[in-house]
Write a protein that holds these residues in place. Structure first.
Motif, PDB file in Angstrom:
ATOM      1  N   LEU A   6       0.943  -1.056  -0.265  1.00  0.00           N
ATOM      2  CA  LEU A   6       0.242   0.105  -0.094  1.00  0.00           C
ATOM      3  C   LEU A   6       0.705   1.001  -0.147  1.00  0.00           C
ATOM      4  O   LEU A   6       0.276   1.897  -0.222  1.00  0.00           O
ATOM      5  CB  LEU A   6      -1.355  -0.275   0.939  1.00  0.00           C
ATOM      6  N   GLY A  16       1.062  -0.789  -4.900  1.00  0.00           N
ATOM      7  CA  GLY A  16       0.363  -2.067  -5.914  1.00  0.00           C
ATOM      8  C   GLY A  16       1.337  -2.748  -6.191  1.00  0.00           C
ATOM      9  O   GLY A  16       0.682  -4.321  -6.733  1.00  0.00           O
ATOM     10  N   LYS A  44      -6.834  -7.837  -4.014  1.00  0.00           N
ATOM     11  CA  LYS A  44      -7.120  -7.169  -5.610  1.00  0.00           C
ATOM     12  C   LYS A  44      -7.774  -6.658  -5.882  1.00  0.00           C
ATOM     13  O   LYS A  44      -8.260  -5.232  -6.520  1.00  0.00           O
ATOM     14  CB  LYS A  44      -6.896  -8.284  -5.998  1.00  0.00           C
ATOM     15  N   PHE A  47      -7.990  -3.417  -3.983  1.00  0.00           N
ATOM     16  CA  PHE A  47      -7.556  -2.405  -3.978  1.00  0.00           C
ATOM     17  C   PHE A  47      -7.307  -1.863  -5.275  1.00  0.00           C
ATOM     18  O   PHE A  47      -7.133   0.056  -4.960  1.00  0.00           O
ATOM     19  CB  PHE A  47      -5.617  -2.797  -4.453  1.00  0.00           C
ATOM     20  N   GLU A  48      -7.371  -2.203  -6.339  1.00  0.00           N
ATOM     21  CA  GLU A  48      -8.104  -1.627  -7.934  1.00  0.00           C
ATOM     22  C   GLU A  48      -8.838  -0.719  -7.853  1.00  0.00           C
ATOM     23  O   GLU A  48      -8.662   0.282  -8.318  1.00  0.00           O
ATOM     24  CB  GLU A  48      -8.118  -2.668  -8.611  1.00  0.00           C
ATOM     25  N   ARG A  51      -7.721   2.167  -5.573  1.00  0.00           N
ATOM     26  CA  ARG A  51      -5.935   2.684  -5.871  1.00  0.00           C
ATOM     27  C   ARG A  51      -5.773   3.999  -6.400  1.00  0.00           C
ATOM     28  O   ARG A  51      -4.715   4.824  -5.276  1.00  0.00           O
ATOM     29  CB  ARG A  51      -5.542   1.809  -7.213  1.00  0.00           C
ATOM     30  N   GLU A  55      -3.317   6.282  -3.901  1.00  0.00           N
ATOM     31  CA  GLU A  55      -1.984   6.820  -4.929  1.00  0.00           C
ATOM     32  C   GLU A  55      -1.953   8.990  -4.323  1.00  0.00           C
ATOM     33  O   GLU A  55      -0.654   8.832  -4.669  1.00  0.00           O
ATOM     34  CB  GLU A  55      -1.687   6.935  -6.062  1.00  0.00           C
TER      35      GLU A  55
END
Length: 201
Positions: A6, A16, A44, A47-48, A51, A55
């Motif tokens: 992360l 990522g 996953k 996270f996507e 994301r 970020e």
């Protein structure tokens, strides 16, 4: 254990990245500190989906760290400690000692986790210590360990306090052995004439 990072982790990867680490490292550090997620299909997808926010948050923290780095970079903290004649400390300088010295000097944006002390400091002298303000922003501070504020000032000016102390000790020993010797001069040994006089007596 396979994990999703992360944040950027030195020697592991960037945000990522899916990497494999030891189970203990993941369970005891990365996962509880929210630096990574277990790598599975559900995480996953999570996270996507997040994301862009992850970020963006990282970018904001990085910029804040860069902005505050000038308050820390190159700063010198002085720690007064007792030591043996050889310069070995009675005890050692820890991360907590460094944090307390920084706070006393007005630096409040550095935590214990940010101090990268590869090994405890156990002698007098000047030591460069890395401070990781963010996974992508690191600066150096200097830790000045001395027996007195006066010695700390000498060390700050580049004087090797331990070397000069040994020179004084050697000079003092010479003067005690031979009162006619100049400071730093090698004392003369007893001559044969003295031994012959003693034999005649």
């Amino acid at each position: 254990m396979e994990i999703i990072l992360l944040e950027r982790i030195e020697k592991l990867g960037a945000i990522g990245d899916i990497v494999t680490v030891k189970d203990g490292y993941a369970r005891n550090f990365l996962l509880p500190n929210k630096k990574a997620l277990r790598s599975n299909n559900a995480n996953k997808k999570v996270f996507e989906a997040n994301r862009a926010k992850i970020e963006a948050d990282n970018d904001a923290r990085r910029e804040a760290a860069k902005a505050s780095s000038s308050d820390v970079d190159g700063k010198q903290v002085v720690l007064i400690r007792q030591s043996s004649n050889a310069g070995a400390l009675y005890g050692s300088v820890s991360v907590r000692d460094i944090i307390e010295a920084l706070q006393a000097d007005g630096v409040t944006n550095v935590t214990k986790a940010m101090i990268v002390l590869e090994r405890p400091i156990k002698t007098l002298g000047l030591f460069d210590v890395k401070v990781s303000l963010h996974p992508e922003v690191a600066v150096n501070i200097q830790v000045n360990v001395a027996r007195s504020p006066e010695e700390a000032e000498l060390q700050k000016d580049g004087v090797d306090v331990m070397a000069s102390m040994f020179e004084k000790d050697e000079a003092g020993f010479t003067e005690a052995y031979d009162p006619n010797a100049e400071p730093g001069e090698i004392a003369s040994e007893p001559t044969d004439e003295v031994e012959e006089t003693q034999e005649e007596a």
